[in-house]
Design a protein around this motif. Structure first.
Motif, PDB file in Angstrom:
ATOM      1  N   VAL A  35       0.824  -1.198   0.000  1.00 45.46           N
ATOM      2  CA  VAL A  35       0.000   0.000   0.000  1.00 45.46           C
ATOM      3  C   VAL A  35       0.866   1.258   0.000  1.00 45.46           C
ATOM      4  O   VAL A  35       0.485   2.288   0.541  1.00 45.46           O
ATOM      5  CB  VAL A  35      -0.963  -0.004   1.214  1.00 45.46           C
ATOM      6  N   LEU A  36       2.036   1.155  -0.612  1.00 48.82           N
ATOM      7  CA  LEU A  36       3.003   2.239  -0.593  1.00 48.82           C
ATOM      8  C   LEU A  36       2.444   3.546  -1.125  1.00 48.82           C
ATOM      9  O   LEU A  36       2.814   4.622  -0.664  1.00 48.82           O
ATOM     10  CB  LEU A  36       4.255   1.832  -1.374  1.00 48.82           C
ATOM     11  N   THR A  37       1.539   3.475  -2.083  1.00 52.69           N
ATOM     12  CA  THR A  37       0.988   4.705  -2.640  1.00 52.69           C
ATOM     13  C   THR A  37       0.233   5.516  -1.597  1.00 52.69           C
ATOM     14  O   THR A  37       0.090   6.719  -1.740  1.00 52.69           O
ATOM     15  CB  THR A  37       0.048   4.397  -3.817  1.00 52.69           C
ATOM     16  N   HIS A  38      -0.218   4.862  -0.537  1.00 54.04           N
ATOM     17  CA  HIS A  38      -0.923   5.574   0.531  1.00 54.04           C
ATOM     18  C   HIS A  38       0.043   6.186   1.534  1.00 54.04           C
ATOM     19  O   HIS A  38      -0.368   6.916   2.420  1.00 54.04           O
ATOM     20  CB  HIS A  38      -1.880   4.626   1.264  1.00 54.04           C
ATOM     21  N   PHE A  39       1.331   5.889   1.399  1.00 50.75           N
ATOM     22  CA  PHE A  39       2.340   6.364   2.335  1.00 50.75           C
ATOM     23  C   PHE A  39       3.446   7.110   1.589  1.00 50.75           C
ATOM     24  O   PHE A  39       4.626   6.845   1.784  1.00 50.75           O
ATOM     25  CB  PHE A  39       2.945   5.184   3.105  1.00 50.75           C
ATOM     26  N   GLN A  40       3.063   8.065   0.750  1.00 53.18           N
ATOM     27  CA  GLN A  40       4.033   8.736  -0.107  1.00 53.18           C
ATOM     28  C   GLN A  40       5.119   9.490   0.659  1.00 53.18           C
ATOM     29  O   GLN A  40       6.251   9.561   0.207  1.00 53.18           O
ATOM     30  CB  GLN A  40       3.321   9.689  -1.055  1.00 53.18           C
ATOM     31  N   ASP A  41       4.798  10.044   1.802  1.00 51.61           N
ATOM     32  CA  ASP A  41       5.785  10.803   2.560  1.00 51.61           C
ATOM     33  C   ASP A  41       6.471   9.976   3.638  1.00 51.61           C
ATOM     34  O   ASP A  41       7.265  10.498   4.413  1.00 51.61           O
ATOM     35  CB  ASP A  41       5.126  12.031   3.202  1.00 51.61           C
ATOM     36  N   CYS A  42       6.188   8.688   3.672  1.00 52.36           N
ATOM     37  CA  CYS A  42       6.808   7.799   4.652  1.00 52.36           C
ATOM     38  C   CYS A  42       8.229   7.464   4.195  1.00 52.36           C
ATOM     39  O   CYS A  42       8.454   7.146   3.037  1.00 52.36           O
ATOM     40  CB  CYS A  42       5.985   6.526   4.799  1.00 52.36           C
ATOM     41  N   ILE A  43       9.170   7.538   5.124  1.00 47.58           N
ATOM     42  CA  ILE A  43      10.561   7.265   4.756  1.00 47.58           C
ATOM     43  C   ILE A  43      11.088   5.968   5.350  1.00 47.58           C
ATOM     44  O   ILE A  43      12.235   5.607   5.125  1.00 47.58           O
ATOM     45  CB  ILE A  43      11.480   8.439   5.128  1.00 47.58           C
ATOM     46  N   GLY A  44      10.256   5.241   6.121  1.00 46.52           N
ATOM     47  CA  GLY A  44      10.706   3.966   6.665  1.00 46.52           C
ATOM     48  C   GLY A  44       9.945   3.573   7.913  1.00 46.52           C
ATOM     49  O   GLY A  44       8.854   4.082   8.174  1.00 46.52           O
ATOM     50  N   ALA A  45      10.534   2.665   8.684  1.00 44.23           N
ATOM     51  CA  ALA A  45       9.900   2.154   9.898  1.00 44.23           C
ATOM     52  C   ALA A  45      10.908   2.160  11.035  1.00 44.23           C
ATOM     53  O   ALA A  45      12.114   2.034  10.818  1.00 44.23           O
ATOM     54  CB  ALA A  45       9.380   0.739   9.670  1.00 44.23           C
ATOM     55  N   TYR A 118       7.676  11.215   7.504  1.00 38.18           N
ATOM     56  CA  TYR A 118       7.400  10.515   8.755  1.00 38.18           C
ATOM     57  C   TYR A 118       7.849   9.067   8.679  1.00 38.18           C
ATOM     58  O   TYR A 118       8.112   8.528   7.606  1.00 38.18           O
ATOM     59  CB  TYR A 118       5.904  10.583   9.104  1.00 38.18           C
ATOM     60  N   PHE A 119       7.954   8.430   9.853  1.00 34.71           N
ATOM     61  CA  PHE A 119       8.262   7.017   9.990  1.00 34.71           C
ATOM     62  C   PHE A 119       7.018   6.278  10.457  1.00 34.71           C
ATOM     63  O   PHE A 119       6.220   6.816  11.230  1.00 34.71           O
ATOM     64  CB  PHE A 119       9.355   6.789  11.050  1.00 34.71           C
ATOM     65  N   LEU A 120       6.873   5.036  10.032  1.00 33.43           N
ATOM     66  CA  LEU A 120       5.876   4.137  10.596  1.00 33.43           C
ATOM     67  C   LEU A 120       6.472   3.527  11.857  1.00 33.43           C
ATOM     68  O   LEU A 120       7.644   3.159  11.877  1.00 33.43           O
ATOM     69  CB  LEU A 120       5.524   3.024   9.600  1.00 33.43           C
ATOM     70  N   VAL A 121       5.673   3.448  12.907  1.00 35.22           N
ATOM     71  CA  VAL A 121       6.112   2.854  14.172  1.00 35.22           C
ATOM     72  C   VAL A 121       5.040   1.878  14.637  1.00 35.22           C
ATOM     73  O   VAL A 121       3.909   1.922  14.159  1.00 35.22           O
ATOM     74  CB  VAL A 121       6.373   3.936  15.245  1.00 35.22           C
ATOM     75  N   ASP A 122       5.388   0.995  15.579  1.00 32.89           N
ATOM     76  CA  ASP A 122       4.384   0.065  16.083  1.00 32.89           C
ATOM     77  C   ASP A 122       3.670   0.671  17.291  1.00 32.89           C
ATOM     78  O   ASP A 122       3.913   1.817  17.667  1.00 32.89           O
ATOM     79  CB  ASP A 122       4.992  -1.306  16.382  1.00 32.89           C
ATOM     80  N   CYS A 123       2.802  -0.112  17.906  1.00 34.71           N
ATOM     81  CA  CYS A 123       1.968   0.412  18.985  1.00 34.71           C
ATOM     82  C   CYS A 123       2.748   0.696  20.263  1.00 34.71           C
ATOM     83  O   CYS A 123       2.190   1.240  21.215  1.00 34.71           O
ATOM     84  CB  CYS A 123       0.798  -0.516  19.252  1.00 34.71           C
ATOM     85  N   GLY A 124       4.036   0.373  20.317  1.00 31.91           N
ATOM     86  CA  GLY A 124       4.861   0.728  21.465  1.00 31.91           C
ATOM     87  C   GLY A 124       5.249   2.195  21.471  1.00 31.91           C
ATOM     88  O   GLY A 124       5.818   2.689  22.434  1.00 31.91           O
ATOM     89  N   GLN A 130       5.486  13.297  12.792  1.00 33.64           N
ATOM     90  CA  GLN A 130       6.544  12.578  12.080  1.00 33.64           C
ATOM     91  C   GLN A 130       6.671  11.107  12.461  1.00 33.64           C
ATOM     92  O   GLN A 130       7.583  10.436  12.023  1.00 33.64           O
ATOM     93  CB  GLN A 130       7.892  13.293  12.232  1.00 33.64           C
ATOM     94  N   PHE A 131       5.723  10.588  13.258  1.00 34.09           N
ATOM     95  CA  PHE A 131       5.725   9.171  13.641  1.00 34.09           C
ATOM     96  C   PHE A 131       4.283   8.682  13.646  1.00 34.09           C
ATOM     97  O   PHE A 131       3.459   9.169  14.421  1.00 34.09           O
ATOM     98  CB  PHE A 131       6.376   8.977  15.012  1.00 34.09           C
ATOM     99  N   LEU A 132       3.994   7.710  12.780  1.00 34.80           N
ATOM    100  CA  LEU A 132       2.627   7.225  12.613  1.00 34.80           C
ATOM    101  C   LEU A 132       2.519   5.800  13.158  1.00 34.80           C
ATOM    102  O   LEU A 132       3.112   4.872  12.631  1.00 34.80           O
ATOM    103  CB  LEU A 132       2.232   7.246  11.134  1.00 34.80           C
ATOM    104  N   ALA A 133       1.743   5.657  14.230  1.00 35.49           N
ATOM    105  CA  ALA A 133       1.488   4.352  14.845  1.00 35.49           C
ATOM    106  C   ALA A 133       0.119   3.849  14.389  1.00 35.49           C
ATOM    107  O   ALA A 133      -0.758   4.642  14.059  1.00 35.49           O
ATOM    108  CB  ALA A 133       1.522   4.478  16.370  1.00 35.49           C
ATOM    109  N   PRO A 134      -0.092   2.530  14.396  1.00 35.37           N
ATOM    110  CA  PRO A 134      -1.404   1.998  13.996  1.00 35.37           C
ATOM    111  C   PRO A 134      -2.464   2.317  15.040  1.00 35.37           C
ATOM    112  O   PRO A 134      -2.162   2.559  16.210  1.00 35.37           O
ATOM    113  CB  PRO A 134      -1.166   0.487  13.910  1.00 35.37           C
ATOM    114  N   PHE A 135      -3.708   2.317  14.600  1.00 31.47           N
ATOM    115  CA  PHE A 135      -4.827   2.491  15.510  1.00 31.47           C
ATOM    116  C   PHE A 135      -4.779   1.363  16.528  1.00 31.47           C
ATOM    117  O   PHE A 135      -4.555   0.215  16.183  1.00 31.47           O
ATOM    118  CB  PHE A 135      -6.137   2.464  14.716  1.00 31.47           C
ATOM    119  N   SER A 136      -5.001   1.663  17.797  1.00 30.47           N
ATOM    120  CA  SER A 136      -4.764   0.683  18.866  1.00 30.47           C
ATOM    121  C   SER A 136      -5.637  -0.554  18.777  1.00 30.47           C
ATOM    122  O   SER A 136      -5.277  -1.604  19.271  1.00 30.47           O
ATOM    123  CB  SER A 136      -4.946   1.357  20.234  1.00 30.47           C
ATOM    124  N   ARG A 137      -6.791  -0.490  18.157  1.00 35.35           N
ATOM    125  CA  ARG A 137      -7.664  -1.657  18.064  1.00 35.35           C
ATOM    126  C   ARG A 137      -7.540  -2.362  16.714  1.00 35.35           C
ATOM    127  O   ARG A 137      -8.380  -3.142  16.329  1.00 35.35           O
ATOM    128  CB  ARG A 137      -9.112  -1.249  18.291  1.00 35.35           C
TER     129      ARG A 137
END
Length: 143
Positions: A35-45, A118-124, A130-137
């Motif tokens: 789904v990379l097209t939905h994360f155009q400004d994401c630079i990693g995890a 921004y970076f993708l991060v986990d729920c921790g 600049q840091f996008l975590a998943p929705f908690s549920r």
């Protein structure tokens, strides 16, 4: 206290290769690449990983993580080419990922996130600029 400054560290046991640290990138980014097209400004995890450590003396309780073994918590940032672009090691196993990220952002050789990226991060980690975590549920298996 960073493990490099601890006088009670007797030995560290590292994995044979960086495959263990790279596992989070492969799993997290393999999903994200779909789904990379939905994360155009994401630079990693970014994620944390526990590396086993043998600690002697009074510091051993600080290095005991939530699973009950002594470790150091290593923060790693990886780009979409699965290259490590930032690694911060030495935190006690009991340290929370969000605390280590705050430290990584405040150091002289800090983790740098370009403006508008921004970076993708986990729920921790908390959701913050600049840091996008998943929705908690929500989990990756629900997609």
């Amino acid at each position: 206290m960073a493990i490099g400054h601890a006088t009670s560290v007797q030995a560290l046991k590292y994995p044979l290769s960086c495959q263990v640290l790279g596992t989070f990138c492969e799993c997290f980014l393999s999903y994200s690449l779909k789904v990379l097209t939905h994360f155009q400004d994401c630079i990693g995890a970014i994620d944390g990983n526990h590396i086993l450590a043998m600690i002697v003396g009074n510091d051993s309780s600080n290095y005991r993580n939530r699973h009950g073994f002594t470790s150091q918590n290593v923060l790693a940032a990886c780009n979409f080419d699965l290259e490590f672009i930032y690694v911060l090691s030495g935190w006690e196993g009991s340290a929370h990922d969000s605390r280590i990220l705050s430290d990584a952002l405040s150091r002289r050789n800090r983790l740098k996130v370009p403006q508008g990226k921004y970076f993708l991060v986990d729920c921790g980690f908390p959701n913050r600029r600049q840091f996008l975590a998943p929705f908690s549920r929500c989990s990756l298996s629900s997609f």
